[in-house]
Enzyme design. Sequence first.
Site, short mmCIF file in Angstrom:
data_model
loop_
_atom_site.label_atom_id
_atom_site.label_comp_id
_atom_site.label_asym_id
_atom_site.label_seq_id
_atom_site.Cartn_x
_atom_site.Cartn_y
_atom_site.Cartn_z
N GLU A 138 0.84 -1.20 0.00
CA GLU A 138 0.00 0.00 0.00
C GLU A 138 0.87 1.25 0.00
O GLU A 138 1.79 1.38 0.82
CB GLU A 138 -0.89 0.00 1.25
N LYS A 185 -11.29 -2.76 7.22
CA LYS A 185 -10.05 -2.42 7.93
C LYS A 185 -10.42 -1.97 9.34
O LYS A 185 -11.01 -0.90 9.52
CB LYS A 185 -9.32 -1.31 7.18
#
Length: 217
Positions: free
Chosen positions: A44, A134
């Site tokens: 990421e 998340k």
Amino acid sequence: MANENDVHDRIIDSGVVAVLRGIDDTQIASVARAIHEAGVTAIEVTADGKRASEKIAAVDRELADTDAVVGAGTVLDAPTAQSVIDAGAEFVLAPDCNPEVVRTCNRRGVVSIPGVMTPTEAVTAMEAGADMLKMFPATTVGPGHIGALQGPLGDIDIMPTGGVSSDNVGDFFEGGAVAVGAGSAIVDYDAIAAGDMAQVRETAATFVDAVESARSR
């Protein structure tokens, strides 16, 4: 670009998403390569700094010959989601739950992973079409919060992020995590500053070993 289901599966197979934040654009491709060589498939690049789209594109080009999937994090609105997807992001994470970001990802066939803490946020994300949740910040609520969310909401994929370390990663997987997100626990910023990619690789490999050990229990 891999299809949405394949990206989702690769994130879970990786077990960890390495969060690259604030790394100079002259180094980020080399850092991503070193971390991938350590065994991390999902990488990421955060979108909260300058030249985020360029950095994502650079990492995407660097790892084009590998099984890596490259995504964008800290994506707070739909225009940013559009921009990072155009740059090559195959998954999009956020610290919050913005249904417009999720819907933008769905329209573009990109995995969406919004941030949630409460059951209300989790339901909002799921109804918008999120692929994974998340749990952030993870250490604020601890590993037990995964099961607390899954209890009433079903077998949803949850990725704890925020404070996950080699010392506690086993607790999060035992609690029901499908993967974890990690920043400084896996990305060695001192080694990056020194230009020592061998040490970047070694630090990442140590965390990967902890993840593999946790998942084999």
